[in-house]
Design a protein around this motif. Structure first.
Motif, PDB file in Angstrom:
ATOM      1  N   PRO A 319      53.808  15.504  34.553  1.00 45.28           N
ATOM      2  CA  PRO A 319      54.172  16.474  35.585  1.00 45.28           C
ATOM      3  C   PRO A 319      54.893  17.666  34.956  1.00 45.28           C
ATOM      4  CG  PRO A 319      55.069  14.280  36.046  1.00 45.28           C
ATOM      5  CD  PRO A 319      54.608  14.281  34.631  1.00 45.28           C
ATOM      6  N   THR A 320      54.551  18.860  35.385  1.00 40.99           N
ATOM      7  CA  THR A 320      55.198  20.051  34.822  1.00 40.99           C
ATOM      8  C   THR A 320      55.609  21.045  35.902  1.00 40.99           C
ATOM      9  OG1 THR A 320      53.016  21.021  34.574  1.00 40.99           O
ATOM     10  CG2 THR A 320      53.940  20.004  32.603  1.00 40.99           C
ATOM     11  N   THR A 321      55.208  20.796  37.147  1.00 44.72           N
ATOM     12  CA  THR A 321      55.373  21.849  38.157  1.00 44.72           C
ATOM     13  C   THR A 321      56.547  21.634  39.101  1.00 44.72           C
ATOM     14  OG1 THR A 321      53.807  20.671  39.553  1.00 44.72           O
ATOM     15  CG2 THR A 321      52.913  22.434  38.166  1.00 44.72           C
ATOM     16  N   TYR A 322      57.292  20.547  38.911  1.00 40.01           N
ATOM     17  CA  TYR A 322      58.411  20.291  39.841  1.00 40.01           C
ATOM     18  C   TYR A 322      59.462  19.429  39.134  1.00 40.01           C
ATOM     19  CZ  TYR A 322      56.169  15.743  40.487  1.00 40.01           C
ATOM     20  OH  TYR A 322      55.621  14.502  40.271  1.00 40.01           O
ATOM     21  N   PRO A 323      60.710  19.472  39.600  1.00 43.64           N
ATOM     22  CA  PRO A 323      61.759  18.699  38.928  1.00 43.64           C
ATOM     23  C   PRO A 323      61.596  17.198  39.143  1.00 43.64           C
ATOM     24  CG  PRO A 323      62.641  19.922  40.813  1.00 43.64           C
ATOM     25  CD  PRO A 323      61.208  20.284  40.714  1.00 43.64           C
ATOM     26  N   ILE A 324      62.006  16.429  38.169  1.00 48.27           N
ATOM     27  CA  ILE A 324      62.001  14.969  38.362  1.00 48.27           C
ATOM     28  C   ILE A 324      62.983  14.634  39.490  1.00 48.27           C
ATOM     29  CG2 ILE A 324      63.783  14.461  36.591  1.00 48.27           C
ATOM     30  CD1 ILE A 324      62.096  11.929  35.902  1.00 48.27           C
ATOM     31  N   GLY A 325      62.573  13.734  40.392  1.00 49.72           N
ATOM     32  CA  GLY A 325      63.414  13.397  41.545  1.00 49.72           C
ATOM     33  C   GLY A 325      63.181  14.330  42.726  1.00 49.72           C
ATOM     34  N   GLY A 326      62.503  15.471  42.485  1.00 52.86           N
ATOM     35  CA  GLY A 326      62.220  16.424  43.572  1.00 52.86           C
ATOM     36  C   GLY A 326      61.315  15.783  44.604  1.00 52.86           C
ATOM     37  N   LYS A 327      60.279  15.096  44.120  1.00 49.47           N
ATOM     38  CA  LYS A 327      59.558  14.151  44.966  1.00 49.47           C
ATOM     39  C   LYS A 327      60.209  12.820  44.658  1.00 49.47           C
ATOM     40  CE  LYS A 327      55.025  16.254  44.052  1.00 49.47           C
ATOM     41  NZ  LYS A 327      54.099  16.355  45.172  1.00 49.47           N
ATOM     42  N   ARG A 328      60.125  11.871  45.558  1.00 55.74           N
ATOM     43  CA  ARG A 328      60.776  10.589  45.276  1.00 55.74           C
ATOM     44  C   ARG A 328      60.214  10.006  43.971  1.00 55.74           C
ATOM     45  NH1 ARG A 328      63.630   6.611  48.349  1.00 55.74           N
ATOM     46  NH2 ARG A 328      63.229   4.517  47.590  1.00 55.74           N
ATOM     47  N   LEU A 329      61.112   9.587  43.110  1.00 55.19           N
ATOM     48  CA  LEU A 329      60.700   9.042  41.814  1.00 55.19           C
ATOM     49  C   LEU A 329      59.860   7.780  42.044  1.00 55.19           C
ATOM     50  CD1 LEU A 329      61.040   9.247  38.718  1.00 55.19           C
ATOM     51  CD2 LEU A 329      63.019   7.762  38.936  1.00 55.19           C
ATOM     52  N   CYS A 330      58.716   7.709  41.364  1.00 56.51           N
ATOM     53  CA  CYS A 330      57.866   6.530  41.532  1.00 56.51           C
ATOM     54  C   CYS A 330      58.316   5.433  40.572  1.00 56.51           C
ATOM     55  CB  CYS A 330      56.411   6.879  41.240  1.00 56.51           C
ATOM     56  SG  CYS A 330      55.777   8.133  42.352  1.00 56.51           S
ATOM     57  N   VAL A 331      58.046   4.224  40.999  1.00 57.06           N
ATOM     58  CA  VAL A 331      58.437   3.079  40.208  1.00 57.06           C
ATOM     59  C   VAL A 331      57.205   2.212  40.047  1.00 57.06           C
ATOM     60  CG1 VAL A 331      59.919   1.059  40.178  1.00 57.06           C
ATOM     61  CG2 VAL A 331      60.762   3.187  41.135  1.00 57.06           C
ATOM     62  N   GLY A 332      56.871   1.875  38.819  1.00 57.29           N
ATOM     63  CA  GLY A 332      55.592   1.196  38.629  1.00 57.29           C
ATOM     64  C   GLY A 332      55.665   0.037  37.684  1.00 57.29           C
ATOM     65  N   ASN A 333      54.523  -0.604  37.588  1.00 55.69           N
ATOM     66  CA  ASN A 333      54.409  -1.731  36.692  1.00 55.69           C
ATOM     67  C   ASN A 333      53.056  -1.604  35.994  1.00 55.69           C
ATOM     68  OD1 ASN A 333      54.755  -4.113  35.447  1.00 55.69           O
ATOM     69  ND2 ASN A 333      54.614  -5.393  37.291  1.00 55.69           N
ATOM     70  N   GLY A 334      53.066  -1.012  34.809  1.00 54.31           N
ATOM     71  CA  GLY A 334      51.809  -0.865  34.061  1.00 54.31           C
ATOM     72  C   GLY A 334      50.949   0.290  34.522  1.00 54.31           C
ATOM     73  N   TYR A 335      51.551   1.282  35.185  1.00 55.55           N
ATOM     74  CA  TYR A 335      50.729   2.397  35.690  1.00 55.55           C
ATOM     75  C   TYR A 335      50.165   3.245  34.554  1.00 55.55           C
ATOM     76  CZ  TYR A 335      49.344   6.793  37.786  1.00 55.55           C
ATOM     77  OH  TYR A 335      48.623   7.912  38.142  1.00 55.55           O
ATOM     78  N   PHE A 336      51.009   3.757  33.685  1.00 52.90           N
ATOM     79  CA  PHE A 336      50.486   4.612  32.604  1.00 52.90           C
ATOM     80  C   PHE A 336      49.629   3.776  31.644  1.00 52.90           C
ATOM     81  CE2 PHE A 336      54.390   7.111  33.795  1.00 52.90           C
ATOM     82  CZ  PHE A 336      53.683   8.124  34.420  1.00 52.90           C
ATOM     83  N   GLU A 337      50.023   2.535  31.407  1.00 57.23           N
ATOM     84  CA  GLU A 337      49.256   1.642  30.532  1.00 57.23           C
ATOM     85  C   GLU A 337      47.829   1.472  31.056  1.00 57.23           C
ATOM     86  OE1 GLU A 337      52.277   1.171  31.656  1.00 57.23           O
ATOM     87  OE2 GLU A 337      53.591   0.524  30.019  1.00 57.23           O
ATOM     88  N   MET A 338      47.675   1.534  32.370  1.00 55.75           N
ATOM     89  CA  MET A 338      46.355   1.337  32.982  1.00 55.75           C
ATOM     90  C   MET A 338      45.313   2.327  32.453  1.00 55.75           C
ATOM     91  SD  MET A 338      45.555   1.966  36.998  1.00 55.75           S
ATOM     92  CE  MET A 338      45.431   3.752  36.850  1.00 55.75           C
ATOM     93  N   TYR A 339      45.790   3.528  32.085  1.00 53.64           N
ATOM     94  CA  TYR A 339      44.842   4.553  31.620  1.00 53.64           C
ATOM     95  C   TYR A 339      44.286   4.238  30.226  1.00 53.64           C
ATOM     96  CZ  TYR A 339      45.996   7.165  35.756  1.00 53.64           C
ATOM     97  OH  TYR A 339      46.140   7.537  37.072  1.00 53.64           O
ATOM     98  N   ASN A 340      44.795   3.206  29.592  1.00 52.95           N
ATOM     99  CA  ASN A 340      44.221   2.787  28.296  1.00 52.95           C
ATOM    100  C   ASN A 340      43.049   1.825  28.492  1.00 52.95           C
ATOM    101  OD1 ASN A 340      46.104   4.319  26.918  1.00 52.95           O
ATOM    102  ND2 ASN A 340      47.597   2.645  26.845  1.00 52.95           N
ATOM    103  N   ARG A 341      42.781   1.455  29.739  1.00 58.10           N
ATOM    104  CA  ARG A 341      41.642   0.553  30.008  1.00 58.10           C
ATOM    105  C   ARG A 341      40.335   1.338  29.953  1.00 58.10           C
ATOM    106  NH1 ARG A 341      42.973  -4.271  33.069  1.00 58.10           N
ATOM    107  NH2 ARG A 341      40.757  -4.314  33.584  1.00 58.10           N
ATOM    108  N   GLU A 342      39.285   0.642  29.517  1.00 57.40           N
ATOM    109  CA  GLU A 342      37.955   1.257  29.416  1.00 57.40           C
ATOM    110  C   GLU A 342      37.394   1.636  30.790  1.00 57.40           C
ATOM    111  OE1 GLU A 342      35.701   1.662  26.668  1.00 57.40           O
ATOM    112  OE2 GLU A 342      37.609   1.601  25.563  1.00 57.40           O
ATOM    113  N   ASN A 343      37.780   0.868  31.823  1.00 53.13           N
ATOM    114  CA  ASN A 343      37.135   1.067  33.139  1.00 53.13           C
ATOM    115  C   ASN A 343      37.889   2.063  34.037  1.00 53.13           C
ATOM    116  OD1 ASN A 343      39.341  -0.610  33.662  1.00 53.13           O
ATOM    117  ND2 ASN A 343      38.291  -1.749  35.279  1.00 53.13           N
ATOM    118  N   VAL A 344      38.881   2.770  33.469  1.00 60.90           N
ATOM    119  CA  VAL A 344      39.667   3.707  34.298  1.00 60.90           C
ATOM    120  C   VAL A 344      39.454   5.146  33.815  1.00 60.90           C
ATOM    121  CG1 VAL A 344      41.992   4.373  35.047  1.00 60.90           C
ATOM    122  CG2 VAL A 344      41.417   1.959  34.797  1.00 60.90           C
ATOM    123  N   THR A 345      39.138   6.042  34.756  1.00 60.23           N
ATOM    124  CA  THR A 345      38.951   7.461  34.419  1.00 60.23           C
ATOM    125  C   THR A 345      39.874   8.293  35.289  1.00 60.23           C
ATOM    126  OG1 THR A 345      36.611   6.877  34.433  1.00 60.23           O
ATOM    127  CG2 THR A 345      37.133   9.201  34.072  1.00 60.23           C
TER     128      THR A 345
END
Ligand code: NA7
Length: 533
Positions: A319-345
């Motif tokens: 994210p580059t267009t808004y401050p962190i916390g400006g939208k409610r901060l998301c909380v995840g479990n393996g979200y960014f890691e998911m993009y390393n999967r072959e089946n995710v675009t």
């Protein structure tokens, strides 16, 4: 309408979510009926049963404090409860306190009007029932009216479409399916990593990337639970003294007081703190000082770059267009890691927006996608949506949607001028999701119920707020918003998540203690800003 369908009661509560349930209990000594659109209790935690749905506040805090025995007997299996446990808890409370007898399920309120001659509301459900009551308490929730963007061609699409806030009770099997997913807010971030494990393909359509911190969820430690149970009473009190009604650490030092090495160390500790919001609370000025905020943003972006292997995907996720916390901060479990999967675009729909659904899938300005299923996690017509979807007519037959056409106005978030005897819980210009909603909902119900009790004791039948009080409150809401960086993000806090929605900042960001103090002093100062008769 036959008279048989008309029931005379003292109070109608709209919604059997957490605030509505407690309102039934607190107002037990009146003839109370609670009208609930769903078939069960729990509100948010009834409707949002998508895979991965989980609260981002510790459950020992995110739970009721009104009954000590309930606090002592209930055991949460995890620090941050999953939707099934929260729904189970809501059901337990409904049974334990015998609340179901007051609830009419599958009874969505579709219209209501205030009768000026009798000072009573006439409330109608879409099932044809009618209730005549003195007071209405709208416990309709800030995030309960799903937002479904009006994409052309939706009705021509041959596959299945699911909104996360209306998820089928038995779940959905995505095995072997090409799944499209629209929406990368808190909801999408929770659901996608689970769906990606099952689906043949997951195509993520991202308009705005999100800041996301690891949830740190884990089984609830017995010592931690016992410690809370031993100190519940004082901790509930302490919670109400903090900005977010939560005992998260609130540091007193600025990001500017630290060396770069110290900052990095503090942020690294926050990232691993197992406390969902510690990142934006790492320094005292993250939400008030743009430079301090940017330091935290860059730390969070570097985390994304270190997790996501493909550098192009990683940059798109930053994210580059808004401050962190400006939208409610998301909380995840393996979200960014998911993009390393072959089946995710990842597909950028900021530069090439979704134009339409097609019979086979959907089309963006840049390409067409064939999809068996599309999931929309496109958020909510927040704060005002649930109320505005009811045709509410106040004094002089004025409609609430007309009054709020340019944005909602309230006094203390509790009432709006011209609509007597109608109270809102977590209404526009309350702290809402800026503060832990079960505890602050309980507080607001108590404050409202005390007002109703006083009305009855004094033999009064009509309470409303003045336009002037509303204006004063708007100034206060705006003043605290101007001091915070929240205003710099387009989000459901300011209605900018919905095209064409007007109005300013709908959340009170002055902190819960300041909010509560103003509610209390208004009443103590002879109901300042109210007219009672
Ligand atoms: P949010 O946080 O409002 O997120 C909705 C997401 O859907 C967000 O990424 C939006 O992008 C996206 N969206 C909405 N409309 C569109 C269209 N037309 N095209 C593409 N993408 C779109 O809702 P959530 O349900 O995730 O979370 C709500 C709250 O629940 C959360 O704050 C917590 O308090 C719990 P955008 O960012 O608007 O560009």
């Amino acid at each position: 309408m036959s008279q048989a369908n008309v029931e005379q009661v003292d109070i109608v509560i709209i919604g059997a979510g957490f605030s509505g349930l407690y309102a039934i209990h607190r107002l037990r000594n009146y003839n109370v009926v609670c009208l609930e659109a769903g078939e069960g209790v729990g509100g948010t935690w009834y409707w949002n049963r998508y895979p991965g749905a989980r609260v981002d506040i510790e459950s020992v805090e995110y739970s009721y404090g009104f009954d000590d025995a309930l606090q002592q007997e209930w055991c949460w299996p995890e620090y941050f409860s999953a939707q099934p446990d929260l729904e189970r808890y809501a059901n337990h409370v409904a049974d334990r306190f015998n609340l179901r007898q007051n609830i009419r399920f599958s009874s969505p309120v579709d219209r209501m009007r205030f009768d000026e001659a009798t000072h009573r509301w006439h409330v109608h459900t879409s099932t044809g029932a009618q209730f005549i009551c003195r007071y209405v308490i709208a416990a309709t929730g800030s995030l309960s009216a799903p937002n479904m963007p009006p994409w052309p061609g939706l009705d021509t699409y041959r596959g299945d479409v699911y909104h996360t806030a209306r998820w089928p009770e038995g779940g959905v099997d995505f095995s072997g399916k090409r799944v499209g997913f629209i929406g990368t807010g808190s909801t999408g971030i929770q659901a996608m990593p689970i769906i990606a494990q099952q689906a043949k393909e997951l195509v993520v359509f991202q308009r705005t990337p999100a800041y996301c911190m690891p949830s740190g969820n884990r089984p609830l430690d017995q010592d931690h639970e016992q410690d809370w149970k031993a100190h519940y009473r004082e901790r509930r009190q302490q919670m109400l003294q903090t900005y977010g009604a939560s005992l998260i650490e609130y540091p007193q030092f600025s990001a500017h007081d630290c060396t770069p090495e110290q900052r990095e160390e503090i942020l690294e500790k926050a990232w691993h703190s197992q406390n969902a919001f510690q990142l934006i609370l790492a320094f005292s000025d993250v939400m008030t000082d743009a430079a301090a905020n940017e330091m935290v943003c860059e730390f969070a972006r570097n985390k994304i770059r270190s997790i996501v292997k493909d550098p192009e995907t990683a940059e798109l996720l930053c994210p580059t267009t808004y401050p962190i916390g400006g939208k409610r901060l998301c909380v995840g479990n393996g979200y960014f890691e998911m993009y390393n999967r072959e089946n995710v675009t990842l597909v950028d729909v900021k530069s090439a927006p979704i134009e339409a659904f097609t019979p086979a899938g959907l089309r963006t300005a840049a390409a067409e996608y064939e999809l068996d299923v599309v999931i929309t996690a496109t958020g909510f017509d927040a704060v005002t949506g649930a109320l505005e979807r009811i045709a509410i007519e106040g004094r002089e037959q004025r409609k609430l949607v007309d009054k709020w056409a340019d944005g909602p106005t309230t006094y203390l978030g509790a009432m709006t001028a011209g609509f007597p005897n109608l109270f809102m819980i977590h209404g526009p210009s309350t702290p809402a999701a800026q503060a832990q909603m079960i505890t602050t909902g309980e507080w607001q119900v108590n404050w409202t119920a005390d007002i109703i009790d006083a009305m009855n004791e004094e033999g009064l039948t009509c309470i409303e707020v003045t336009l002037d009080a509303e204006r004063q409150w708007a100034l206060e809401v705006d003043m605290v918003a101007q001091q915070s960086l929240h205003r710099l993000a387009d989000s459901w806090y300011n209605g900018k998540n919905i095209e064409g929605k007007k109005g300013g900042f709908m959340i009170y960001v002055g902190g819960f203690p300041r909010f509560a103090e103003q509610c209390e002093t208004a009443v103590a100062d002879g109901y300042r800003g109210f007219i009672r008769q």
